[in-house]
Design a protein around this motif. Structure first.
Motif, mmCIF file in Angstrom:
data_model
loop_
_atom_site.group_PDB
_atom_site.id
_atom_site.type_symbol
_atom_site.label_atom_id
_atom_site.label_comp_id
_atom_site.label_asym_id
_atom_site.label_seq_id
_atom_site.Cartn_x
_atom_site.Cartn_y
_atom_site.Cartn_z
ATOM 1 N N ARG A 49 0.832 -1.202 0.000
ATOM 2 C CA ARG A 49 0.000 0.000 0.000
ATOM 3 C C ARG A 49 0.871 1.259 0.000
ATOM 4 O O ARG A 49 0.639 2.185 -0.785
ATOM 5 C CB ARG A 49 -0.924 -0.005 1.227
ATOM 6 N N HIS A 50 1.875 1.286 0.853
ATOM 7 C CA HIS A 50 2.743 2.467 0.954
ATOM 8 C C HIS A 50 3.530 2.685 -0.335
ATOM 9 O O HIS A 50 3.629 3.821 -0.827
ATOM 10 C CB HIS A 50 3.700 2.293 2.140
ATOM 11 N N PHE A 51 4.073 1.615 -0.887
ATOM 12 C CA PHE A 51 4.871 1.753 -2.100
ATOM 13 C C PHE A 51 4.007 2.115 -3.304
ATOM 14 O O PHE A 51 4.462 2.839 -4.200
ATOM 15 C CB PHE A 51 5.680 0.467 -2.352
ATOM 16 N N GLU A 52 2.774 1.645 -3.343
ATOM 17 C CA GLU A 52 1.849 2.070 -4.395
ATOM 18 C C GLU A 52 1.582 3.567 -4.300
ATOM 19 O O GLU A 52 1.600 4.289 -5.316
ATOM 20 C CB GLU A 52 0.540 1.298 -4.292
ATOM 21 N N GLN A 53 1.344 4.044 -3.106
ATOM 22 C CA GLN A 53 1.070 5.468 -2.911
ATOM 23 C C GLN A 53 2.257 6.330 -3.332
ATOM 24 O O GLN A 53 2.079 7.420 -3.886
ATOM 25 C CB GLN A 53 0.713 5.741 -1.455
ATOM 26 N N ARG A 54 3.468 5.843 -3.101
ATOM 27 C CA ARG A 54 4.682 6.600 -3.416
ATOM 28 C C ARG A 54 5.123 6.447 -4.874
ATOM 29 O O ARG A 54 6.023 7.165 -5.322
ATOM 30 C CB ARG A 54 5.828 6.139 -2.510
ATOM 31 N N GLY A 55 4.536 5.487 -5.588
ATOM 32 C CA GLY A 55 4.961 5.241 -6.961
ATOM 33 C C GLY A 55 6.229 4.414 -7.056
ATOM 34 O O GLY A 55 6.951 4.479 -8.056
ATOM 35 N N TRP A 56 6.493 3.600 -6.046
ATOM 36 C CA TRP A 56 7.731 2.834 -5.972
ATOM 37 C C TRP A 56 7.519 1.337 -6.161
ATOM 38 O O TRP A 56 8.480 0.573 -6.162
ATOM 39 C CB TRP A 56 8.399 3.028 -4.607
ATOM 40 N N LEU A 57 6.286 0.886 -6.287
ATOM 41 C CA LEU A 57 5.989 -0.534 -6.181
ATOM 42 C C LEU A 57 6.678 -1.368 -7.260
ATOM 43 O O LEU A 57 7.022 -2.534 -7.021
ATOM 44 C CB LEU A 57 4.480 -0.775 -6.239
ATOM 45 N N ASP A 58 6.896 -0.786 -8.425
ATOM 46 C CA ASP A 58 7.493 -1.562 -9.516
ATOM 47 C C ASP A 58 8.918 -2.001 -9.213
ATOM 48 O O ASP A 58 9.461 -2.876 -9.895
ATOM 49 C CB ASP A 58 7.468 -0.765 -10.819
ATOM 50 N N ARG A 59 9.544 -1.431 -8.162
ATOM 51 C CA ARG A 59 10.925 -1.784 -7.824
ATOM 52 C C ARG A 59 11.056 -2.612 -6.538
ATOM 53 O O ARG A 59 12.143 -3.025 -6.172
ATOM 54 C CB ARG A 59 11.777 -0.516 -7.731
ATOM 55 N N LEU A 60 9.937 -2.849 -5.882
ATOM 56 C CA LEU A 60 9.961 -3.563 -4.615
ATOM 57 C C LEU A 60 9.986 -5.077 -4.847
ATOM 58 O O LEU A 60 9.300 -5.593 -5.728
ATOM 59 C CB LEU A 60 8.716 -3.203 -3.791
ATOM 60 N N PHE A 61 10.791 -5.790 -4.053
ATOM 61 C CA PHE A 61 10.754 -7.251 -4.113
ATOM 62 C C PHE A 61 10.921 -7.831 -2.720
ATOM 63 O O PHE A 61 11.528 -7.224 -1.831
ATOM 64 C CB PHE A 61 11.817 -7.809 -5.064
ATOM 65 N N LEU A 62 10.364 -9.029 -2.549
ATOM 66 C CA LEU A 62 10.513 -9.797 -1.326
ATOM 67 C C LEU A 62 11.495 -10.923 -1.593
ATOM 68 O O LEU A 62 11.272 -11.770 -2.462
ATOM 69 C CB LEU A 62 9.165 -10.375 -0.888
ATOM 70 N N TYR A 63 12.603 -10.918 -0.874
ATOM 71 C CA TYR A 63 13.640 -11.936 -1.024
ATOM 72 C C TYR A 63 13.154 -13.174 -0.262
ATOM 73 O O TYR A 63 13.216 -13.237 0.963
ATOM 74 C CB TYR A 63 14.938 -11.394 -0.416
ATOM 75 N N LEU A 64 12.655 -14.182 -0.996
ATOM 76 C CA LEU A 64 12.030 -15.331 -0.359
ATOM 77 C C LEU A 64 13.014 -16.171 0.453
ATOM 78 O O LEU A 64 12.732 -16.557 1.598
ATOM 79 C CB LEU A 64 11.376 -16.224 -1.413
ATOM 80 N N TRP A 65 14.163 -16.506 -0.138
ATOM 81 C CA TRP A 65 15.102 -17.431 0.497
ATOM 82 C C TRP A 65 16.408 -17.346 -0.281
ATOM 83 O O TRP A 65 16.402 -17.062 -1.484
ATOM 84 C CB TRP A 65 14.561 -18.866 0.450
ATOM 85 N N ASP A 66 17.492 -17.638 0.382
ATOM 86 C CA ASP A 66 18.781 -17.637 -0.293
ATOM 87 C C ASP A 66 19.236 -19.070 -0.542
ATOM 88 O O ASP A 66 19.486 -19.816 0.406
ATOM 89 C CB ASP A 66 19.831 -16.886 0.539
ATOM 90 N N GLU A 67 19.312 -19.452 -1.811
ATOM 91 C CA GLU A 67 19.817 -20.754 -2.248
ATOM 92 C C GLU A 67 19.212 -21.907 -1.445
ATOM 93 O O GLU A 67 19.906 -22.628 -0.720
ATOM 94 C CB GLU A 67 21.354 -20.787 -2.165
ATOM 95 N N PRO A 68 17.901 -22.094 -1.564
ATOM 96 C CA PRO A 68 17.259 -23.166 -0.791
ATOM 97 C C PRO A 68 17.682 -24.549 -1.276
ATOM 98 O O PRO A 68 17.948 -24.759 -2.457
ATOM 99 C CB PRO A 68 15.770 -22.934 -1.053
ATOM 100 N N SER A 69 17.718 -25.478 -0.354
ATOM 101 C CA SER A 69 17.950 -26.879 -0.690
ATOM 102 C C SER A 69 16.625 -27.510 -1.072
ATOM 103 O O SER A 69 15.616 -27.358 -0.362
ATOM 104 C CB SER A 69 18.549 -27.618 0.504
ATOM 105 N N ARG A 70 16.620 -28.218 -2.178
ATOM 106 C CA ARG A 70 15.389 -28.856 -2.643
ATOM 107 C C ARG A 70 14.852 -29.837 -1.609
ATOM 108 O O ARG A 70 13.644 -29.932 -1.386
ATOM 109 C CB ARG A 70 15.650 -29.572 -3.970
ATOM 110 N N ASP A 71 15.734 -30.568 -0.966
ATOM 111 C CA ASP A 71 15.306 -31.601 -0.030
ATOM 112 C C ASP A 71 14.845 -31.037 1.309
ATOM 113 O O ASP A 71 14.017 -31.655 1.993
ATOM 114 C CB ASP A 71 16.446 -32.600 0.213
#
Length: 595
Positions: free
Chosen positions: A327-349
């Motif tokens: 919501r905040h990033f949409e209001q500021r016009g920044w949303l197109d650059r925002l990302f959520l870093y899910l995990w770093d190099e997850p193991s499949r198992d």
């Protein structure tokens, strides 16, 4: 066309036989020298990592070319034949051009190159000994203070390189400009090295066309600058100046101070106060870090990460928290650059179920919250990943070589995901130099790399490869990794099997470099990454002008695959000449530069 003929003639000079680090000169500058009694000097281009005992180069003028709103570096190397000589300082004159135009000398930054002693080589392609890397400015671009770069005592029989960054303002008329670098040497005549700069008739954008996200931690920086966590204010100030340094090199940072917005949360309600957070990031997202008249005026970051507190009480509050970010990033016009870093190099198992759960929570929070995962394309996670950031080693199978990747997913296998709106980014890691594994030369050779003890083209080639492989962005895990060590980064940056792996800066503390303020000290490698990003702008401009075929042809001549590319500086500069000639509308120079 006379200037091109000079450059092609200069490119005929070769490196001294048996000199591993000397490279052939090329269009962006050529190795030259002149003797003045007990002092020798020469100029050379940015792709020449001059080491202390390298032999002097041939003599002659230096020729450079640059677009408007571009940096172009050169090096002046001084070598004493006797003890007792000292470089008192160096300056760049105004460069005078057509019809009274000029590039002011204060558009240049002069640095003294410092050595990093490599004790353990970076796997099979590294080499022990002293390597040029840290760049101490005479006057810094962050606080505007004079620093303790000079005086520099010259040791007999050893080289001392100076790095000079020239910046060409956007308003500069095209044409040839002439000036000189002057080094004052106590005990010898002043060195006056002539410069010819050709300003090209096109302009590079201030914001990178290739999105990037390079890691930085203000908490790590505090350890080297202040001995530990001194205050939130110090954290924010260091984060600001390091993020500024990255942006001045066309790079966007993730991490920063690591401080999220102030928040309160329960399972039903989350409240965020954005003042502190916006104060840190707003200038970078809005493009107000560099004002009119400054280099890269209006530059904006191309990406920014969500900062999620680990102490949120439950998954429901996490969803509400992320929803507030959107919501905040949409209001500021920044949303197109925002990302959520899910995990770093997850193991499949071991990690895929957790990644899937976090990704589903992000989807529940808001469809507009883009997710990023450092992993090759994995169908079980396809519904929750928007940006696949794959290791550069895992995007093409290498014939006859056992891959180090858990799985190799070739570039064309991402096509269906891209049609569904997903993006393909990549990153290079310790897999480029072996992660401390030695003796498996084919597996860990030939890759692009950001370590100190490899040739300069390896530090610069990534954006060329990104264009060749249609990669949408580049991630790098850290720029201050060695700041977490008990050792000083000035003395040792050997981590994860590589020298400088994850570290592109040195801590510029007043006790080491002078002045009153703390600043980041840039590395040669950071400069070379910037140069590669500027090369990428040439390719994009040419593609947008309707000459995509020429751009791809030049890249193909330079890089046959992600692990097979020409390491000779003259080959890269020849490709740049061809791109510049085509963009300048000079068909003859383009053909000459691209036989």
């Amino acid at each position: 066309m006379r200037w091109l003929g000079v450059l092609l003639l200069l490119a005929a000079f070769g490196a001294p036989p048996g000199d591993r680090t000397a490279r052939d000169p090329s269009a962006a500058g050529s190795s030259h020298g002149a003797a003045a009694g007990d002092l020798q000097w020469w100029t050379t281009h940015a792709l020449d990592k001059v080491r202390p005992r390298d032999r002097p180069r041939p003599s002659g003028p230096i020729e450079l070319s640059a677009a408007r709103n571009e940096f172009e570096p050169l090096q002046l190397v001084l070598r004493a034949g006797v003890e007792g000589l000292e470089v008192a300082g160096a300056t760049v004159s105004d460069l005078l051009g057509p019809a009274g135009a000029r590039v002011a000398g204060d558009q240049a930054t002069v640095y003294v190159e410092r050595w990093l002693r490599v004790r353990t080589p970076s796997s099979v392609e590294g080499e022990a000994g002293e390597w040029p890397d840290a760049l101490v400015p005479a006057h810094d671009r962050y606080a505007g203070e004079k620093r303790r770069a000079f005086p520099v005592a010259l040791q007999a029989g050893r080289n001392q390189p100076l790095w000079i960054d020239l910046y060409v303002p956007p308003s500069t008329p095209p044409g040839d400009y002439r000036g000189q670098v002057v080094a004052q040497v106590k005990g010898a005549p002043a060195v006056e090295a002539p410069i010819v700069l050709r300003v090209l008739p096109f302009t590079l954008p201030s914001t990178s066309s290739l999105p990037t996200s390079f890691g930085f931690s203000g908490i790590s920086a505090l350890r080297q600058h202040h001995g530990g966590y001194s205050s939130d204010a110090d954290n924010q100030e260091l984060s600001r100046v390091y993020a500024t340094a990255l942006l001045r090199h066309r790079i966007s940072a993730h991490g920063g101070s690591m401080m999220p917005p102030e928040w309160e949360a329960n399972a039903k309600r989350v409240s965020l106060r954005w003042e502190r957070y916006d104060g840190e990031v707003k200038p970078f997202l809005d493009g107000t870090v560099f004002g009119d008249g400054e280099p890269l005026a209006g530059a904006r970051v191309t990406s920014i990460d969500v900062r999620t507190p680990p102490s949120l009480p439950n998954p429901e509050s996490k969803v509400l928290y992320w929803r507030e970010w959107v919501r905040h990033f949409e209001q500021r016009g920044w949303l197109d650059r925002l990302f959520l870093y899910l995990w770093d190099e997850p193991s499949r198992d071991h990690h895929y179920p957790e990644v899937l759960a976090i990704g589903r929570e992000a989807r529940q929070a808001a469809p507009g919250l883009r997710t990023l995962l450092t992993e090759q394309l994995a169908p079980p996670l396809g519904d929750v990943v928007d940006v696949w950031a794959t290791p550069v080693n895992c995007i093409e199978r290498r014939p006859g070589i056992d891959p180090y990747c858990e799985e190799t997913v070739t570039r064309r296998e991402y096509a269906a995901a891209e049609r569904a709106g997903r993006k393909v980014w990549w990153y290079q890691s310790c897999m480029s130099h072996g992660c401390g594994i030695v003796g498996d030369a084919p597996t860990f050779s030939g890759w692009p790399s950001y370590v100190v003890d490899v040739d300069a083209v390896a530090n610069r080639i990534m954006p060329w490869l990104a264009f060749a492989y249609d990669i949408a962005g580049e991630l790098y895990y850290n720029t201050v990794e060695a700041y977490n060590s008990e050792r000083s980064p000035w003395d040792d940056q050997y981590l994860h099997g590589g020298n400088g792996d994850g570290t592109l800066f040195y801590p510029g503390t007043p006790d080491r470099i002078g002045g009153r303020t703390h600043i980041p000290i840039e590395s040669v490698r950071l400069k070379l990454i910037r140069e590669g990003l500027e090369d990428y702008e040439y390719l994009v401009l040419l593609e947008r002008s309707g000459n995509a075929e020429l751009a791809r042809r030049e890249v193909a001549k330079l890089a046959r695959s992600v692990f097979d590319w020409d390491r000779r500086p003259e080959a890269l500069y020849a490709a740049r000449r061809a791109l510049a000639g085509a963009l300048a509308g000079d068909r003859h120079s383009s053909l000459e530069a691209s036989p």
